[in-house]
Design an enzyme around this catalytic site. Structure first.
Site, PDB file in Angstrom:
ATOM      1  N   ARG A 164       0.822  -1.214   0.000  1.00  0.00           N
ATOM      2  CA  ARG A 164       0.000   0.000   0.000  1.00  0.00           C
ATOM      3  C   ARG A 164       0.858   1.268   0.000  1.00  0.00           C
ATOM      4  O   ARG A 164       0.514   2.272   0.618  1.00  0.00           O
ATOM      5  CB  ARG A 164      -0.960   0.019   1.199  1.00  0.00           C
ATOM      6  CG  ARG A 164      -1.937  -1.139   1.248  1.00  0.00           C
ATOM      7  CD  ARG A 164      -2.880  -1.163   0.045  1.00  0.00           C
ATOM      8  NE  ARG A 164      -3.754  -2.321   0.135  1.00  0.00           N
ATOM      9  CZ  ARG A 164      -3.483  -3.507  -0.403  1.00  0.00           C
ATOM     10  NH1 ARG A 164      -2.371  -3.675  -1.098  1.00  0.00           N
ATOM     11  NH2 ARG A 164      -4.315  -4.520  -0.295  1.00  0.00           N
ATOM     12  N   SER A 237     -11.441  -0.184   2.680  1.00  0.00           N
ATOM     13  CA  SER A 237     -10.640  -0.659   3.809  1.00  0.00           C
ATOM     14  C   SER A 237      -9.868   0.516   4.396  1.00  0.00           C
ATOM     15  O   SER A 237      -9.042   1.111   3.701  1.00  0.00           O
ATOM     16  CB  SER A 237      -9.681  -1.755   3.347  1.00  0.00           C
ATOM     17  OG  SER A 237     -10.402  -2.860   2.838  1.00  0.00           O
ATOM     18  N   GLU A 333      -4.992   3.603   6.209  1.00  0.00           N
ATOM     19  CA  GLU A 333      -4.535   3.511   4.824  1.00  0.00           C
ATOM     20  C   GLU A 333      -4.776   4.798   4.029  1.00  0.00           C
ATOM     21  O   GLU A 333      -3.933   5.171   3.208  1.00  0.00           O
ATOM     22  CB  GLU A 333      -5.259   2.339   4.156  1.00  0.00           C
ATOM     23  CG  GLU A 333      -4.794   2.014   2.754  1.00  0.00           C
ATOM     24  CD  GLU A 333      -5.475   0.765   2.224  1.00  0.00           C
ATOM     25  OE1 GLU A 333      -5.869   0.790   1.045  1.00  0.00           O
ATOM     26  OE2 GLU A 333      -5.615  -0.229   2.972  1.00  0.00           O
TER      27      GLU A 333
END
Length: 337
Positions: A164, A237, A333
């Protein structure tokens, strides 16, 4: 091109946070970007690059210039014996692009179906789902130097992809705007069916194992577990899956036999953040106008009228509770402006 003052961004972020841009413009061509770079009135303004707003937490007021990347286009550049080379411009909707590749027989992106956002944002975040990361298919990225307007081609290695993360999210943040991405897609079909419920979903629907049907299965799974941003604000997410050592994973397994983990290379393991958050008691719970989704504890949702402060208060509380219970640190994130 036009620059607009005081533009509402509430519908331009999937969390649906109340936010306003001091200045706002849409970018359709390199000529537009050159005009911005040469505009003396913008020299002292902070620039913010906006894609689909799906992995972003916006403050109530965004100081400076918000540049919405709106260049579109996709094409097959060329093909070799074993690969297709396909280019898409940064403003393209990601899932629309994935479906276009499958319609033309170019496979390899099917596990990344229905991920919200744009093509330009994909390499920044190194998006991933169901055992696949976009870095595995990216050949090169064209970036634009935001000071000079010069184009620069980044190879896959130069993008410095990790979980990520990428060069564009770290050292390159604020320095380069991604203009287009070229993908190297394999002609030999190699399906990834062993992550999540992909194989089970294919069997449930009675579908043959092929790239198009894998995409259908992934879309069905995501639709059943993740809320539609048009119905309830969310950024998908919200937390990264933490990576721990093999010894730490084994220690946790002794206490929590149901712990969900996956190999992450070099003696490391990735833990399912959603499972940790669920076990910490946050699934379906609220803190003010925000909460963790009732069907998927990994997803932070806006029940209405939330601000960035509300989001970060909840995120901090969830992180603290997971740390207290498991001794594992999780981190958000989305990008924070």
């Amino acid at each position: 091109m036009q620059i607009h003052p005081q533009v509402d961004l509430s519908t331009q972020n999937t969390l649906g946070l109340r936010s306003q841009a001091g200045l706002y413009t849409e970018l359709h061509s390199i000529i537009d970007l050159h005009a911005l770079i040469q505009d003396p009135s913008l020299k002292n303004e902070k620039w913010h690059i906006l894609g689909g707003g799906s992995n972003l937490v916006l403050p109530s007021v965004v100081q400076g210039l918000v540049i919405k990347v709106a260049n579109t286009g996709r094409e097959l550049l060329h093909e070799e014996a074993d690969h297709w080379f396909v280019k898409a411009h940064a403003g393209e909707n990601w899932n629309d692009f994935v479906q276009w590749t499958l319609q033309h027989g170019y496979h390899g992106l099917e596990n990344l179906s229905l991920i919200p956002g744009t093509v330009g944002a994909a390499p920044i975040q190194n998006i991933g789902a169901y055992g696949v990361e976009v870095k595995d298919t990216i050949w090169e990225v064209t970036g634009v130097d935001l000071k000079t307007g010069a184009l620069k081609t980044f190879s896959n290695e130069e993008c410095r992809f990790s979980y990520r993360d990428s060069f564009f999210k770290q050292e390159g943040a604020g320095k380069y705007l991604i203009w287009d991405v070229t993908f190297r897609l394999p002609k030999k079909v190699k399906l990834n069916l062993d992550y999540g419920d992909v194989r089970k979903e294919l069997e449930r629907q009675g579908l043959e194992e092929n790239p198009v049907n894998v995409s259908k299965a992934v879309i069905a799974i995501r639709s059943s577990k993740l809320p539609d941003p048009k119905v309830i604000g969310n950024a998908g997410s919200f937390f990264k899956n933490p990576i721990v050592s093999a010894s730490q994973k084994e220690d946790l397994l002794k206490k929590y036999p149901q712990l969900v983990s996956f190999p992450a290379g070099e003696g490391k393991f990735k833990l399912a953040a959603g499972w940790l958050i669920d076990q910490a008691g946050w699934k379906g719970q609220k803190l003010g106008p925000v909460g963790m989704f009732e069907k998927q504890a990994l997803v932070l949702v806006n029940h209405g009228g939330a601000s960035a402060d509300d989001v970060w208060k909840l995120a901090a509380k969830v992180c603290a509770d997971v740390k207290a219970r498991f001794g594992v640190e999780i981190e958000p994130e989305p990008i924070r402006w």
